[in-house]
Design a protein around this motif. Structure first.
Motif, PDB file in Angstrom:
ATOM      1  N   PHE A  15      95.670   2.878  76.878  1.00 35.69           N
ATOM      2  CA  PHE A  15      95.141   2.751  75.521  1.00 35.69           C
ATOM      3  C   PHE A  15      96.150   2.028  74.630  1.00 35.69           C
ATOM      4  CE2 PHE A  15      95.614   5.271  71.461  1.00 35.69           C
ATOM      5  CZ  PHE A  15      94.602   4.633  70.757  1.00 35.69           C
ATOM      6  N   ASP A  16      95.675   1.044  73.866  1.00 40.86           N
ATOM      7  CA  ASP A  16      96.560   0.264  72.996  1.00 40.86           C
ATOM      8  C   ASP A  16      96.877   1.055  71.725  1.00 40.86           C
ATOM      9  OD1 ASP A  16      97.990  -1.623  71.623  1.00 40.86           O
ATOM     10  OD2 ASP A  16      96.476  -3.205  71.766  1.00 40.86           O
ATOM     11  N   TYR A  17      97.750   2.028  71.893  1.00 41.54           N
ATOM     12  CA  TYR A  17      98.105   2.915  70.788  1.00 41.54           C
ATOM     13  C   TYR A  17      98.799   2.166  69.656  1.00 41.54           C
ATOM     14  CZ  TYR A  17     100.908   6.204  68.113  1.00 41.54           C
ATOM     15  OH  TYR A  17     101.507   6.878  67.081  1.00 41.54           O
ATOM     16  N   THR A  18      99.735   1.295  69.987  1.00 45.10           N
ATOM     17  CA  THR A  18     100.522   0.621  68.953  1.00 45.10           C
ATOM     18  C   THR A  18      99.632  -0.162  68.003  1.00 45.10           C
ATOM     19  OG1 THR A  18     102.505   0.497  70.326  1.00 45.10           O
ATOM     20  CG2 THR A  18     102.321  -1.101  68.541  1.00 45.10           C
ATOM     21  N   THR A  19      98.669  -0.904  68.548  1.00 42.80           N
ATOM     22  CA  THR A  19      97.767  -1.675  67.699  1.00 42.80           C
ATOM     23  C   THR A  19      96.864  -0.763  66.888  1.00 42.80           C
ATOM     24  OG1 THR A  19      97.767  -3.570  69.195  1.00 42.80           O
ATOM     25  CG2 THR A  19      95.907  -3.380  67.680  1.00 42.80           C
ATOM     26  N   ALA A  20      96.308   0.275  67.538  1.00 49.32           N
ATOM     27  CA  ALA A  20      95.424   1.193  66.826  1.00 49.32           C
ATOM     28  C   ALA A  20      96.166   1.911  65.706  1.00 49.32           C
ATOM     29  CB  ALA A  20      94.830   2.201  67.803  1.00 49.32           C
ATOM     30  N   ASP A  21      97.402   2.303  65.963  1.00 48.84           N
ATOM     31  CA  ASP A  21      98.194   2.987  64.946  1.00 48.84           C
ATOM     32  C   ASP A  21      98.503   2.052  63.786  1.00 48.84           C
ATOM     33  OD1 ASP A  21      99.705   5.252  63.968  1.00 48.84           O
ATOM     34  OD2 ASP A  21     101.521   4.168  64.521  1.00 48.84           O
ATOM     35  N   TYR A  94      93.519   9.992  58.134  1.00 46.18           N
ATOM     36  CA  TYR A  94      94.188   8.954  58.923  1.00 46.18           C
ATOM     37  C   TYR A  94      93.484   8.742  60.255  1.00 46.18           C
ATOM     38  CZ  TYR A  94      97.336   7.674  62.756  1.00 46.18           C
ATOM     39  OH  TYR A  94      97.852   7.147  63.904  1.00 46.18           O
ATOM     40  N   MET A  95      93.115   9.849  60.922  1.00 47.09           N
ATOM     41  CA  MET A  95      92.479   9.755  62.237  1.00 47.09           C
ATOM     42  C   MET A  95      91.180   8.956  62.186  1.00 47.09           C
ATOM     43  SD  MET A  95      94.234  11.143  64.697  1.00 47.09           S
ATOM     44  CE  MET A  95      92.977  11.443  65.947  1.00 47.09           C
ATOM     45  N   THR A  96      90.455   9.054  61.095  1.00 47.91           N
ATOM     46  CA  THR A  96      89.205   8.297  60.969  1.00 47.91           C
ATOM     47  C   THR A  96      89.467   6.798  61.067  1.00 47.91           C
ATOM     48  OG1 THR A  96      88.218  10.031  59.595  1.00 47.91           O
ATOM     49  CG2 THR A  96      87.231   7.831  59.472  1.00 47.91           C
ATOM     50  N   HIS A  97      90.494   6.330  60.375  1.00 54.89           N
ATOM     51  CA  HIS A  97      90.854   4.905  60.442  1.00 54.89           C
ATOM     52  C   HIS A  97      91.433   4.548  61.805  1.00 54.89           C
ATOM     53  CE1 HIS A  97      90.174   4.235  56.156  1.00 54.89           C
ATOM     54  NE2 HIS A  97      90.832   5.354  55.911  1.00 54.89           N
ATOM     55  N   TYR A  98      92.274   5.422  62.322  1.00 56.48           N
ATOM     56  CA  TYR A  98      92.935   5.197  63.614  1.00 56.48           C
ATOM     57  C   TYR A  98      91.913   5.092  64.745  1.00 56.48           C
ATOM     58  CZ  TYR A  98      95.629   6.979  67.713  1.00 56.48           C
ATOM     59  OH  TYR A  98      96.193   7.200  68.945  1.00 56.48           O
ATOM     60  N   GLU A  99      90.960   6.002  64.786  1.00 58.11           N
ATOM     61  CA  GLU A  99      89.976   6.003  65.866  1.00 58.11           C
ATOM     62  C   GLU A  99      89.063   4.785  65.819  1.00 58.11           C
ATOM     63  OE1 GLU A  99      87.934   9.726  65.926  1.00 58.11           O
ATOM     64  OE2 GLU A  99      89.773  10.897  66.252  1.00 58.11           O
ATOM     65  N   ALA A 100      88.866   4.236  64.636  1.00 59.57           N
ATOM     66  CA  ALA A 100      88.032   3.034  64.517  1.00 59.57           C
ATOM     67  C   ALA A 100      88.664   1.841  65.219  1.00 59.57           C
ATOM     68  CB  ALA A 100      87.792   2.712  63.047  1.00 59.57           C
ATOM     69  N   ALA A 101      89.973   1.920  65.482  1.00 63.58           N
ATOM     70  CA  ALA A 101      90.691   0.808  66.120  1.00 63.58           C
ATOM     71  C   ALA A 101      90.994   1.072  67.595  1.00 63.58           C
ATOM     72  CB  ALA A 101      91.987   0.529  65.362  1.00 63.58           C
ATOM     73  N   TRP A 102      90.475   2.136  68.166  1.00 69.80           N
ATOM     74  CA  TRP A 102      90.758   2.464  69.563  1.00 69.80           C
ATOM     75  C   TRP A 102      90.238   1.395  70.526  1.00 69.80           C
ATOM     76  CZ3 TRP A 102      89.435   8.368  70.452  1.00 69.80           C
ATOM     77  CH2 TRP A 102      90.393   9.148  69.801  1.00 69.80           C
ATOM     78  N   ALA A 103      91.044   1.056  71.520  1.00 69.69           N
ATOM     79  CA  ALA A 103      90.624   0.116  72.562  1.00 69.69           C
ATOM     80  C   ALA A 103      91.534   0.243  73.774  1.00 69.69           C
ATOM     81  CB  ALA A 103      90.660  -1.325  72.034  1.00 69.69           C
ATOM     82  N   LEU A 104      90.967   0.004  74.950  1.00 68.38           N
ATOM     83  CA  LEU A 104      91.772  -0.110  76.162  1.00 68.38           C
ATOM     84  C   LEU A 104      92.439  -1.477  76.195  1.00 68.38           C
ATOM     85  CD1 LEU A 104      89.151   1.181  78.765  1.00 68.38           C
ATOM     86  CD2 LEU A 104      91.167   2.446  77.988  1.00 68.38           C
ATOM     87  N   PHE A 105      93.558  -1.589  76.910  1.00 62.21           N
ATOM     88  CA  PHE A 105      94.118  -2.901  77.190  1.00 62.21           C
ATOM     89  C   PHE A 105      93.158  -3.651  78.127  1.00 62.21           C
ATOM     90  CE2 PHE A 105      98.097  -0.677  76.108  1.00 62.21           C
ATOM     91  CZ  PHE A 105      98.658  -1.604  75.234  1.00 62.21           C
ATOM     92  N   PRO A 106      93.096  -4.964  78.027  1.00 61.32           N
ATOM     93  CA  PRO A 106      92.158  -5.736  78.858  1.00 61.32           C
ATOM     94  C   PRO A 106      92.374  -5.599  80.357  1.00 61.32           C
ATOM     95  CG  PRO A 106      92.961  -7.071  77.031  1.00 61.32           C
ATOM     96  CD  PRO A 106      93.794  -5.825  77.044  1.00 61.32           C
ATOM     97  N   ASP A 107      93.596  -5.262  80.790  1.00 62.81           N
ATOM     98  CA  ASP A 107      93.862  -5.189  82.233  1.00 62.81           C
ATOM     99  C   ASP A 107      93.557  -3.823  82.842  1.00 62.81           C
ATOM    100  OD1 ASP A 107      95.932  -3.789  81.047  1.00 62.81           O
ATOM    101  OD2 ASP A 107      97.557  -4.917  81.978  1.00 62.81           O
TER     102      ASP A 107
END
Length: 243
Positions: A15-21, A94-107
């Motif tokens: 999970f791309d935590y850094t970008t979502a955060d 904060y979690m509401t905004h954070y979860e809106a940006a959740w994504a897996l890495f493409p690989d």
């Protein structure tokens, strides 16, 4: 003996935590009117992450509960002695905004697909099961893992050997039959290697030089490299892919 299972870290590995955060906290601070106290969004985020690291270390040391470290992150960041209820409410916004940006890495999905028939899969995270179970379900990969273990419930966190060995025990496999894949060179990379697992450190941004990289783990830049490493376990003398 061949590697039979892969145990995965979650944040900044699958999970791309850094970008979502970054995206989520930036949106949250703007909504809360808190950016004016910082020169840039990056400075605010750096302050938040420094506090997060410090409070997480307290949780890992058993000094505070998982919920407590969240509340203390908010209190220290705001510089206010908030009640538990107010700290929880701020963190949930904060979690509401954070979860809106959740994504897996493409690989991630290609790697899981490539290994689906040949290896068993599990998760070991320095978080809580409540957090990671929901995250993996939301990201659509929960059913890929037969075991999901988290530090909050285990009572031991990475890089302690006991955390890695608990994952092996849950899979009913010896450590030398298990690979661990994670993004942190010490917590994941060195920790798994010292526990006797085949350690694979994914360093996507290449920020570490060979001089500050730990010995022991294989170092990869993409999960596309993982199947080849699992097919050629080189812990016992063959050339390593470490770079």
């Amino acid at each position: 003996m061949a590697i039979r299972a892969v145990v995965w870290d979650v944040d900044d590995t699958l999970f791309d935590y850094t970008t979502a955060d970054r995206v989520g906290m930036g949106a949250h601070l703007a909504a809360e009117g808190l950016l004016d106290g910082y020169g840039t969004v990056e400075q605010a985020l750096a302050h938040w992450r420094e506090i997060t690291d410090r409070q997480w270390a307290r949780f890992s040391a058993g000094e505070v509960t998982f919920e407590g470290q969240r509340r203390d992150r908010v209190r220290v960041f705001l510089g206010e002695q908030l009640t538990d209820a107010r700290a929880d409410a701020w963190f949930q916004r904060y979690m509401t905004h954070y979860e809106a940006a959740w994504a897996l890495f493409p690989d991630v999905l290609p790697a899981l697909d490539a290994l689906a028939a040949s290896h068993r899969h599990a998760v070991l995270s320095n978080s809580s099961l409540t957090v990671q179970d929901r995250k993996l379900r939301t990201l659509g990969v929960h059913d890929r893992f037969e075991v999901i273990l988290c530090a909050a419930e285990l009572g031991v966190s990475k890089p302690e050997a006991g955390a890695f060995l608990a994952a092996c025990e849950a899979l009913e496999l010896a450590p030398h039959q298990v690979a661990y894949v994670g993004d942190h060179p010490e917590i994941d990379g060195r920790g798994a290697a010292e526990a006797g697992l085949l350690s694979v450190w994914i360093d996507r941004d290449g920020a570490h030089t060979s001089g500050d990289a730990p010995t022991g783990p294989h170092r990869i830049a993409s999960l596309a490299e993982l199947p080849a490493i699992l097919r050629a376990d080189t812990r016992f003398g063959a050339p390593s892919t470490f770079r």
